[in-house]
Design a protein around this motif. Structure first.
Motif, PDB file in Angstrom:
ATOM      1  N   LEU A  75       0.826  -1.212   0.000  1.00  0.00           N
ATOM      2  CA  LEU A  75       0.000   0.000   0.000  1.00  0.00           C
ATOM      3  C   LEU A  75       0.857   1.257   0.000  1.00  0.00           C
ATOM      4  O   LEU A  75       0.549   2.226  -0.710  1.00  0.00           O
ATOM      5  N   SER A  76       1.914   1.252   0.774  1.00  0.00           N
ATOM      6  CA  SER A  76       2.799   2.409   0.843  1.00  0.00           C
ATOM      7  C   SER A  76       3.423   2.707  -0.514  1.00  0.00           C
ATOM      8  O   SER A  76       3.437   3.853  -0.982  1.00  0.00           O
ATOM      9  N   ILE A  77       3.920   1.678  -1.164  1.00  0.00           N
ATOM     10  CA  ILE A  77       4.538   1.863  -2.491  1.00  0.00           C
ATOM     11  C   ILE A  77       3.492   2.316  -3.498  1.00  0.00           C
ATOM     12  O   ILE A  77       3.753   3.210  -4.307  1.00  0.00           O
ATOM     13  N   SER A  78       2.305   1.744  -3.444  1.00  0.00           N
ATOM     14  CA  SER A  78       1.230   2.159  -4.351  1.00  0.00           C
ATOM     15  C   SER A  78       0.911   3.644  -4.166  1.00  0.00           C
ATOM     16  O   SER A  78       0.719   4.372  -5.142  1.00  0.00           O
ATOM     17  N   GLU A  79       0.864   4.087  -2.911  1.00  0.00           N
ATOM     18  CA  GLU A  79       0.601   5.494  -2.624  1.00  0.00           C
ATOM     19  C   GLU A  79       1.745   6.376  -3.119  1.00  0.00           C
ATOM     20  O   GLU A  79       1.519   7.430  -3.703  1.00  0.00           O
ATOM     21  N   GLN A  80       2.972   5.953  -2.876  1.00  0.00           N
ATOM     22  CA  GLN A  80       4.130   6.712  -3.355  1.00  0.00           C
ATOM     23  C   GLN A  80       4.064   6.898  -4.866  1.00  0.00           C
ATOM     24  O   GLN A  80       4.309   7.993  -5.379  1.00  0.00           O
ATOM     25  N   VAL A  81       3.738   5.826  -5.569  1.00  0.00           N
ATOM     26  CA  VAL A  81       3.648   5.883  -7.031  1.00  0.00           C
ATOM     27  C   VAL A  81       2.509   6.807  -7.451  1.00  0.00           C
ATOM     28  O   VAL A  81       2.662   7.608  -8.381  1.00  0.00           O
ATOM     29  N   SER A  82       1.367   6.729  -6.761  1.00  0.00           N
ATOM     30  CA  SER A  82       0.206   7.529  -7.161  1.00  0.00           C
ATOM     31  C   SER A  82       0.460   9.024  -7.033  1.00  0.00           C
ATOM     32  O   SER A  82      -0.078   9.813  -7.813  1.00  0.00           O
ATOM     33  N   ILE A  83       1.279   9.417  -6.050  1.00  0.00           N
ATOM     34  CA  ILE A  83       1.558  10.846  -5.860  1.00  0.00           C
ATOM     35  C   ILE A  83       2.977  11.218  -6.296  1.00  0.00           C
ATOM     36  O   ILE A  83       3.393  12.365  -6.131  1.00  0.00           O
ATOM     37  N   ASP A  84       3.712  10.249  -6.837  1.00  0.00           N
ATOM     38  CA  ASP A  84       5.091  10.442  -7.292  1.00  0.00           C
ATOM     39  C   ASP A  84       5.952  11.080  -6.201  1.00  0.00           C
ATOM     40  O   ASP A  84       6.620  12.087  -6.419  1.00  0.00           O
ATOM     41  N   GLN A  85       5.941  10.437  -5.047  1.00  0.00           N
ATOM     42  CA  GLN A  85       6.726  10.920  -3.913  1.00  0.00           C
ATOM     43  C   GLN A  85       7.507   9.768  -3.319  1.00  0.00           C
ATOM     44  O   GLN A  85       6.887   8.799  -2.895  1.00  0.00           O
ATOM     45  N   PRO A  86       8.803   9.770  -3.295  1.00  0.00           N
ATOM     46  CA  PRO A  86       9.667  10.854  -3.751  1.00  0.00           C
ATOM     47  C   PRO A  86       9.578  11.029  -5.270  1.00  0.00           C
ATOM     48  O   PRO A  86       9.344  10.063  -6.009  1.00  0.00           O
ATOM     49  N   ARG A  87       9.770  12.254  -5.679  1.00  0.00           N
ATOM     50  CA  ARG A  87       9.644  12.587  -7.100  1.00  0.00           C
ATOM     51  C   ARG A  87      10.547  11.677  -7.935  1.00  0.00           C
ATOM     52  O   ARG A  87      11.729  11.553  -7.655  1.00  0.00           O
ATOM     53  N   GLY A  88       9.942  11.023  -8.920  1.00  0.00           N
ATOM     54  CA  GLY A  88      10.661  10.101  -9.781  1.00  0.00           C
ATOM     55  C   GLY A  88      10.361   8.639  -9.492  1.00  0.00           C
ATOM     56  O   GLY A  88      10.682   7.773 -10.291  1.00  0.00           O
ATOM     57  N   ILE A  89       9.709   8.362  -8.343  1.00  0.00           N
ATOM     58  CA  ILE A  89       9.424   6.975  -7.990  1.00  0.00           C
ATOM     59  C   ILE A  89       8.430   6.350  -8.963  1.00  0.00           C
ATOM     60  O   ILE A  89       8.541   5.171  -9.303  1.00  0.00           O
ATOM     61  N   ARG A  90       7.467   7.132  -9.436  1.00  0.00           N
ATOM     62  CA  ARG A  90       6.479   6.593 -10.377  1.00  0.00           C
ATOM     63  C   ARG A  90       7.177   6.064 -11.632  1.00  0.00           C
ATOM     64  O   ARG A  90       6.956   4.931 -12.049  1.00  0.00           O
ATOM     65  N   GLN A  91       8.031   6.881 -12.212  1.00  0.00           N
ATOM     66  CA  GLN A  91       8.734   6.472 -13.432  1.00  0.00           C
ATOM     67  C   GLN A  91       9.623   5.254 -13.173  1.00  0.00           C
ATOM     68  O   GLN A  91       9.658   4.322 -13.978  1.00  0.00           O
ATOM     69  N   ALA A  92      10.331   5.260 -12.045  1.00  0.00           N
ATOM     70  CA  ALA A  92      11.231   4.147 -11.733  1.00  0.00           C
ATOM     71  C   ALA A  92      10.456   2.841 -11.542  1.00  0.00           C
ATOM     72  O   ALA A  92      10.858   1.789 -12.058  1.00  0.00           O
ATOM     73  N   VAL A  93       9.335   2.893 -10.832  1.00  0.00           N
ATOM     74  CA  VAL A  93       8.535   1.683 -10.601  1.00  0.00           C
ATOM     75  C   VAL A  93       7.888   1.221 -11.904  1.00  0.00           C
ATOM     76  O   VAL A  93       7.856   0.017 -12.195  1.00  0.00           O
ATOM     77  N   ARG A 138      15.873   2.815  -9.064  1.00  0.00           N
ATOM     78  CA  ARG A 138      16.345   3.115 -10.425  1.00  0.00           C
ATOM     79  C   ARG A 138      17.420   2.130 -10.876  1.00  0.00           C
ATOM     80  O   ARG A 138      17.424   1.707 -12.031  1.00  0.00           O
ATOM     81  N   ARG A 139      18.328   1.776  -9.977  1.00  0.00           N
ATOM     82  CA  ARG A 139      19.369   0.784 -10.331  1.00  0.00           C
ATOM     83  C   ARG A 139      18.722  -0.535 -10.724  1.00  0.00           C
ATOM     84  O   ARG A 139      19.115  -1.161 -11.714  1.00  0.00           O
ATOM     85  N   ARG A 140      17.750  -0.969  -9.977  1.00  0.00           N
ATOM     86  CA  ARG A 140      17.059  -2.220 -10.308  1.00  0.00           C
ATOM     87  C   ARG A 140      16.313  -2.112 -11.640  1.00  0.00           C
ATOM     88  O   ARG A 140      16.251  -3.066 -12.401  1.00  0.00           O
ATOM     89  N   ALA A 141      15.735  -0.933 -11.877  1.00  0.00           N
ATOM     90  CA  ALA A 141      14.941  -0.742 -13.092  1.00  0.00           C
ATOM     91  C   ALA A 141      15.801  -0.706 -14.348  1.00  0.00           C
ATOM     92  O   ALA A 141      15.329  -1.002 -15.437  1.00  0.00           O
ATOM     93  N   THR A 142      17.079  -0.326 -14.191  1.00  0.00           N
ATOM     94  CA  THR A 142      17.945  -0.189 -15.369  1.00  0.00           C
ATOM     95  C   THR A 142      18.998  -1.283 -15.472  1.00  0.00           C
ATOM     96  O   THR A 142      19.697  -1.368 -16.463  1.00  0.00           O
TER      97      THR A 142
END
Length: 146
Positions: A75-93, A138-142
């Motif tokens: 739930l925490s990660i879903s919320e982070q992604v929904s509001i992009d906080q920290p900024r850039g987490i949405r794109q990285a996830v 980001r490291r995991r994503a790339t």
């Protein structure tokens, strides 16, 4: 700041699961919780028995994941992604999920990064470092998987 007790968290997940199974109306956060619960059949029995859930003790030494901590992290990660906080987490996830072909698997990798950030904060006595967390995702994503 919202600071639910352990019993509040456990009751929330058990009630969301009960209501979902009974076809009762769910709030938006209960809907999201029930979707993550559905993906974790290994937790269904834990969530179906509220008194047992409130009494349960989960210790690392037992080799069993705490279902309430695990679902709370989803739930925490879903919320982070929904509001992009920290900024850039949405794109990285989103990139990590696309590379893995599975949002659920990607979230489990993000949990590792989130857990590392929390552990480092507790160990150092410093506030959590959202930049280190985001860098880890980001490291995991790339990274190429070998």
């Amino acid at each position: 700041m919202f600071a639910p007790s352990q019993n509040d968290v456990r009751t929330f997940f058990c009630e969301a699961w009960r209501k979902s199974r009974a076809g009762e109306p769910l709030s938006p956060i209960e809907t999201l919780a029930s979707q993550w619960i559905e993906l974790h059949p290994e937790y269904h029995a834990d969530l179906a028995d509220l008194p047992a859930a409130l009494a349960a003790v989960y210790q690392v030494e037992d080799g069993r994941t705490n279902p309430f901590l695990h679902l709370s992290m989803h739930l925490s990660i879903s919320e982070q992604v929904s509001i992009d906080q920290p900024r850039g987490i949405r794109q990285a996830v989103e990139l990590l999920a696309a590379r893995r072909g599975d949002l659920h698997a990607a979230q489990h990798e993000v949990m590792d990064c989130l857990g590392e950030m929390i552990w480092a904060s507790q160990r150092s006595g410093q506030p959590p470092d959202p930049h280190a967390y985001l860098d880890g995702v980001r490291r995991r994503a790339t990274a190429d998987r070998g």
